[in-house]
Design a protein around this motif. Structure first.
Motif, mmCIF file in Angstrom:
data_model
loop_
_atom_site.group_PDB
_atom_site.id
_atom_site.type_symbol
_atom_site.label_atom_id
_atom_site.label_comp_id
_atom_site.label_asym_id
_atom_site.label_seq_id
_atom_site.Cartn_x
_atom_site.Cartn_y
_atom_site.Cartn_z
ATOM 1 N N GLN A 483 0.804 -1.226 0.000
ATOM 2 C CA GLN A 483 0.000 0.000 0.000
ATOM 3 C C GLN A 483 0.838 1.279 0.000
ATOM 4 O O GLN A 483 0.287 2.379 -0.047
ATOM 5 C CB GLN A 483 -0.913 0.025 1.236
ATOM 6 N N GLU A 484 2.159 1.141 0.068
ATOM 7 C CA GLU A 484 2.996 2.333 0.195
ATOM 8 C C GLU A 484 2.767 3.319 -0.946
ATOM 9 O O GLU A 484 2.677 4.536 -0.733
ATOM 10 C CB GLU A 484 4.477 1.951 0.257
ATOM 11 N N GLY A 485 2.660 2.817 -2.173
ATOM 12 C CA GLY A 485 2.423 3.702 -3.307
ATOM 13 C C GLY A 485 1.110 4.452 -3.194
ATOM 14 O O GLY A 485 1.033 5.663 -3.446
ATOM 15 N N PHE A 486 0.055 3.749 -2.812
ATOM 16 C CA PHE A 486 -1.269 4.346 -2.611
ATOM 17 C C PHE A 486 -1.189 5.466 -1.586
ATOM 18 O O PHE A 486 -1.686 6.578 -1.810
ATOM 19 C CB PHE A 486 -2.233 3.245 -2.157
ATOM 20 N N GLU A 487 -0.559 5.196 -0.453
ATOM 21 C CA GLU A 487 -0.505 6.176 0.629
ATOM 22 C C GLU A 487 0.329 7.402 0.242
ATOM 23 O O GLU A 487 -0.085 8.553 0.465
ATOM 24 C CB GLU A 487 0.086 5.535 1.892
ATOM 25 N N LEU A 488 1.512 7.182 -0.339
ATOM 26 C CA LEU A 488 2.380 8.314 -0.631
ATOM 27 C C LEU A 488 1.887 9.141 -1.814
ATOM 28 O O LEU A 488 2.339 10.279 -1.996
ATOM 29 C CB LEU A 488 3.815 7.842 -0.871
ATOM 30 N N CYS A 489 0.966 8.581 -2.598
ATOM 31 C CA CYS A 489 0.318 9.375 -3.648
ATOM 32 C C CYS A 489 -0.970 10.020 -3.149
ATOM 33 O O CYS A 489 -1.654 10.711 -3.918
ATOM 34 C CB CYS A 489 0.043 8.514 -4.878
ATOM 35 N N MET A 490 -1.301 9.837 -1.887
ATOM 36 C CA MET A 490 -2.423 10.526 -1.252
ATOM 37 C C MET A 490 -1.946 11.746 -0.470
ATOM 38 O O MET A 490 -2.554 12.813 -0.510
ATOM 39 C CB MET A 490 -3.162 9.568 -0.311
ATOM 40 N N HIS A 491 -0.842 11.599 0.237
ATOM 41 C CA HIS A 491 -0.435 12.629 1.197
ATOM 42 C C HIS A 491 -0.120 14.000 0.598
ATOM 43 O O HIS A 491 -0.388 15.018 1.251
ATOM 44 C CB HIS A 491 0.746 12.123 2.024
ATOM 45 N N PRO A 492 0.436 14.115 -0.621
ATOM 46 C CA PRO A 492 0.676 15.466 -1.158
ATOM 47 C C PRO A 492 -0.597 16.262 -1.391
ATOM 48 O O PRO A 492 -0.552 17.493 -1.463
ATOM 49 C CB PRO A 492 1.397 15.185 -2.493
ATOM 50 N N PHE A 493 -1.731 15.574 -1.509
ATOM 51 C CA PHE A 493 -3.011 16.239 -1.745
ATOM 52 C C PHE A 493 -3.814 16.441 -0.462
ATOM 53 O O PHE A 493 -4.873 17.055 -0.487
ATOM 54 C CB PHE A 493 -3.853 15.409 -2.718
ATOM 55 N N CYS A 494 -3.321 15.909 0.641
ATOM 56 C CA CYS A 494 -4.146 15.927 1.854
ATOM 57 C C CYS A 494 -3.277 16.155 3.086
ATOM 58 O O CYS A 494 -3.024 17.292 3.473
ATOM 59 C CB CYS A 494 -4.931 14.613 1.934
ATOM 60 N N ARG A 495 -2.791 15.097 3.717
ATOM 61 C CA ARG A 495 -2.058 15.215 4.972
ATOM 62 C C ARG A 495 -0.870 16.176 4.882
ATOM 63 O O ARG A 495 -0.702 17.086 5.695
ATOM 64 C CB ARG A 495 -1.595 13.817 5.407
ATOM 65 N N ASN A 496 -0.006 15.999 3.863
ATOM 66 C CA ASN A 496 1.230 16.771 3.818
ATOM 67 C C ASN A 496 1.036 18.179 3.288
ATOM 68 O O ASN A 496 1.895 19.032 3.470
ATOM 69 C CB ASN A 496 2.267 16.034 2.974
ATOM 70 N N THR A 497 -0.091 18.449 2.639
ATOM 71 C CA THR A 497 -0.265 19.798 2.100
ATOM 72 C C THR A 497 -0.613 20.819 3.182
ATOM 73 O O THR A 497 -0.433 22.013 2.977
ATOM 74 C CB THR A 497 -1.320 19.818 0.976
ATOM 75 N N VAL A 498 -1.081 20.364 4.348
ATOM 76 C CA VAL A 498 -1.426 21.310 5.419
ATOM 77 C C VAL A 498 -0.402 21.328 6.544
ATOM 78 O O VAL A 498 -0.467 22.196 7.410
ATOM 79 C CB VAL A 498 -2.824 21.008 6.015
ATOM 80 N N ALA A 499 0.562 20.385 6.554
ATOM 81 C CA ALA A 499 1.531 20.350 7.652
ATOM 82 C C ALA A 499 2.701 19.450 7.291
ATOM 83 O O ALA A 499 2.553 18.469 6.548
ATOM 84 C CB ALA A 499 0.870 19.836 8.938
ATOM 85 N N ALA A 500 3.873 19.772 7.839
ATOM 86 C CA ALA A 500 5.066 18.958 7.634
ATOM 87 C C ALA A 500 4.816 17.533 8.115
ATOM 88 O O ALA A 500 4.137 17.306 9.115
ATOM 89 C CB ALA A 500 6.253 19.572 8.368
ATOM 90 N N PHE A 501 5.401 16.577 7.399
ATOM 91 C CA PHE A 501 5.048 15.163 7.578
ATOM 92 C C PHE A 501 6.308 14.338 7.803
ATOM 93 O O PHE A 501 7.146 14.217 6.913
ATOM 94 C CB PHE A 501 4.307 14.695 6.327
ATOM 95 N N ASP A 502 6.459 13.769 8.990
ATOM 96 C CA ASP A 502 7.575 12.873 9.274
ATOM 97 C C ASP A 502 7.153 11.456 8.898
ATOM 98 O O ASP A 502 6.779 10.654 9.752
ATOM 99 C CB ASP A 502 7.980 12.957 10.743
ATOM 100 N N TRP A 503 7.203 11.159 7.597
ATOM 101 C CA TRP A 503 6.865 9.818 7.108
ATOM 102 C C TRP A 503 7.784 8.778 7.733
ATOM 103 O O TRP A 503 7.355 7.692 8.090
ATOM 104 C CB TRP A 503 6.958 9.810 5.576
ATOM 105 N N GLY A 504 9.042 9.102 7.857
ATOM 106 C CA GLY A 504 9.944 8.224 8.583
ATOM 107 C C GLY A 504 10.771 7.310 7.716
ATOM 108 O O GLY A 504 11.090 6.204 8.148
ATOM 109 N N GLY A 505 11.096 7.737 6.493
ATOM 110 C CA GLY A 505 12.165 6.999 5.876
ATOM 111 C C GLY A 505 12.129 6.792 4.389
ATOM 112 O O GLY A 505 11.203 6.179 3.869
ATOM 113 N N ILE A 506 13.136 7.312 3.699
ATOM 114 C CA ILE A 506 13.454 6.873 2.347
ATOM 115 C C ILE A 506 14.157 5.531 2.523
ATOM 116 O O ILE A 506 15.273 5.468 3.029
ATOM 117 C CB ILE A 506 14.389 7.889 1.658
#
Length: 667
Positions: A483-506
């Protein structure tokens, strides 16, 4: 379709009332408009953008200990104004921001003659509104309790949703929820019920009209809140109802083991946090919004020039047993070789390394030009998370003792975990930790926590929060790895666009294990992982590489060009531009650091995606393109490649993102 929606809006307002007092606030460019009006003593607002109905009549009001401001209201007056500011920040998506909005402060009296003011500020693509209450007359109460908000959001018919459900309280691992770590559901009908019956966490993304098959929309809308501190609760949205739409919902009273009120208590005069709405006919305004910071102000001055940078983190792949002295030396050496600024030492360091030995470790890191970030448990009494250090961050006495020691040994910051509530006492704890940490020159990251709400600007030592289903879950289960691809293609439009996001790892390990051979695999490509460091925004970013990743490529390590790229990875940006994308499927962003542009793309699907990108900032230039070669038959992994490419004078470039693959274009 737009004409039909506009007719629907006009009809709805006409039915609501023909004689209501009406205040219209339009954006400076005139395309976004809010209409505030009352009917039969109740207060409503509508939102339209370029003639498109975005929100049908939606309710306004508060129910408080000093009066009911949801009914029996009479109009007293509206005061127009403008809000305009320029500010600089180094830890959000733009380093320089110019904000301009048209505003109106609209006052209504309730049935007992008490005033409530609702202020709307409307920028070109953003709306922020909040309520204000004044003290009661002399010799009466100077405080108020807000029992509930009537505030609602009634999206236009045919809207589909991209939402993450709010968890039930006191469930999950060691009863640590809610922690904003639930799975998104994409393209759902508004009538679909939330997974746990608790509504939805902010931010909330909505697609207005359009075609689901062709991925088109008449408009996009993002709803969130900002400016939440220790003077209020953090809120979320209810499930949808046909009568009211989505309503602002306060925390579940069972959070924090039932301790602390679910209500908000305020000293008067007082303002509530801002409710925010971002609107556009494309996703560009959603991705590029700064409204979370535009309407808030700093709470204090920074005591230090807090440094951005990259950090390594043993725990993500090596887990609990890696929190020992020798393994942390290896992570410091890895960070030093890569030129990284920090190493995060995770939980139980106080028992598995010891405080005396931690001082030695901090001194060793300093010799390597690296500084430590240390993990802490937030507890307290609010859940059963056992990891130590425990009871070091929950009281002022404990914090000041601990932070004085941290400063003395040269620690740069802390990561505090396991909060699990949106009640006002927990909001006060966040604020207290940040305030005390600033006194000792410490940066702060939060995990197991709520969404940050304007905190990068409010608290200058705040770095980022997790507040999402983050990278540790890729390690825990193959389901989440897929699901990593699904999640990381969601966050730029939602979670990460309103606040800095410590995803926790490349993550550059191919398998989720220390030997990089056992357990389940990572399903994204190497280029996807590298590109995620640009797509996801935080000023102190985790690059979860390990000593084995630095071996020669023939021995299973990274290729030289991958290592070189990750050594130079920026974490602060001057500008962002949305290029292309669709939530949960793919995203392409451009970010500028000084005068250099970086374009990064992620494909969250299992099918290749060919795109023609418009990159005017790179027109006529020869650029480096990092991508993935198609995996050979019988080979499960694609091969990362880098090639020079000349972009035409028109700035267009045709690219293909491989399944779960990535793209990077640099000047």
């Amino acid at each position: 379709m737009k004409k039909a929606l506009l007719i629907l809006l006009v009809t709805a307002v006409s039915v609501l009332t023909a004689t209501a007092e009406k205040t219209v606030v339009a954006s400076p460019d005139g395309r976004l408009s809010v209409t505030v009006l009352d009917s039969l003593g109740r207060l409503y607002y509508t939102v339209s953008y370029e003639g498109i109905c975005v929100l049908k009549p939606s309710i306004l009001g508060l129910n408080t200990s000093i009066g009911d401001f949801t009914q029996g209201l009479t109009f007293k007056g509206s005061k127009p104004s403008t809000m305009e500011s320029d500010y600089s920040m180094k830890n959000i998506k733009f380093s320089q921001v110019h904000f301009k909005a048209n505003c109106a402060a609209i006052t209504y009296n309730n049935a007992k003659g008490r005033p409530m003011t609702v202020t709307f500020c409307v920028a070109d693509n953003d709306i922020a509104f909040r309520y204000s209450l004044q003290p009661l007359p002399k010799n009466e109460r100077l405080t108020a309790v807000v029992y509930s908000e009537a505030t609602s959001f009634m999206p236009a018919d045919g809207t589909t949703t991209f939402l993450s459900p709010q968890s039930k309280p006191m469930v999950g691992w060691q009863r640590t929820k809610p922690s904003y770590e639930e799975e998104y559901k994409a393209g759902a009908a508004m009538s679909d019920r939330s997974a746990f019956g608790e509504g939805y966490t902010f931010p909330c993304l909505f697609k207005i009209g359009g075609s689901s098959e062709q991925k088109t929309a008449d408009a996009w809308m993002l709803i969130s809140e900002t400016g939440v501190d220790g003077n209020y609760v953090a809120s979320h949205l209810s499930d949808y109802s046909e009568a009211a739409g989505y309503t602002i919902t306060f925390p579940n009273e069972a959070e924090m083991q039932g301790m602390g009120s679910k209500w908000a208590a305020m000293s008067l005069p007082a303002d509530t946090p801002w409710r925010t709405i971002t609107v556009g006919t494309s996703l560009k305004p959603i991705v590029e919004t700064t409204v979370a910071y535009d309407v808030v102000t700093p709470r204090y001055e920074a005591t230090e020039d807090y440094k951005a940078g990259r950090y390594t983190w043993s725990w993500l792949i090596w887990q609990d047993n890696s929190v020992n002295y020798d393994d942390q030396v290896k992570m410091i050496d890895t960070a030093s070789e890569m030129g990284y600024e920090y190493v995060l030492v995770d939980g139980c360091w106080d028992t598995q390394i010891g405080r005396d030995k931690m001082e030695t470790l901090a001194a060793y890191a300093k010799q390597k030009n690296v500084r430590l970030l240390l993990w802490y448990n937030s507890n307290g009494y609010w859940n059963d998370a056992p990891q130590t250090p425990h009871d070091c961050m929950n009281t002022a006495l404990a914090r000041n003792r601990e932070m004085k020691w941290l400063k003395s040994i040269g620690v740069a910051g802390i990561k505090v975990d396991f909060f699990g509530s949106d009640k006002q006492p927990m909001m006060q704890l966040y604020e207290d930790i940040l305030t005390d940490a600033n006194r000792y020159g410490l940066q702060v990251i939060f995990h197991g926590c709520t969404l940050p709400r304007g905190w990068e600007r409010m608290y200058p030592n705040f770095v980022a929060s997790e507040a999402a289903l983050a990278s540790e879950n890729v390690y825990f289960t193959e389901h989440h790895a897929k699901q990593e691809g699904f999640e990381l293609c969601m966050h730029p439009f939602c979670r990460n666009t309103v606040a800095a996001f410590d995803w926790g790892g490349i993550m550059m390990n191919r398998h989720m294990s220390r030997d990089n051979k056992s357990r389940h695999r990572r399903w994204t490509t190497d280029t996807f992982e590298m590109a995620s460091g640009i797509v996801l925004q935080t000023s102190v970013n985790c690059v979860a590489i390990y000593p084995n990743n630095l071996l020669p490529a023939a021995d299973g390590g990274m290729l030289d060009f991958q290592k070189d790229f990750l050594k130079k990875l920026p974490t602060t940006w001057d500008e962002v531009q949305f290029i292309d994308g669709y939530p949960t499927e793919y995203v392409v962003l451009a970010r500028r650091a000084d005068n250099r542009w970086y374009v990064a793309g992620l494909n969250g699907t299992n099918s290749a995606k060919t795109l023609t990108l418009s990159l005017p900032m790179m027109a006529g230039q020869t650029v480096n393109v990092y991508s993935d070669e198609v995996a050979k038959k019988g080979d499960s992994d694609s091969t990362p490649v880098i090639k020079p490419v000349k972009i035409g004078k028109k700035g267009t470039l045709k690219v293909t993102l491989q399944p779960m693959g990535g793209l990077i274009i640099t000047e």
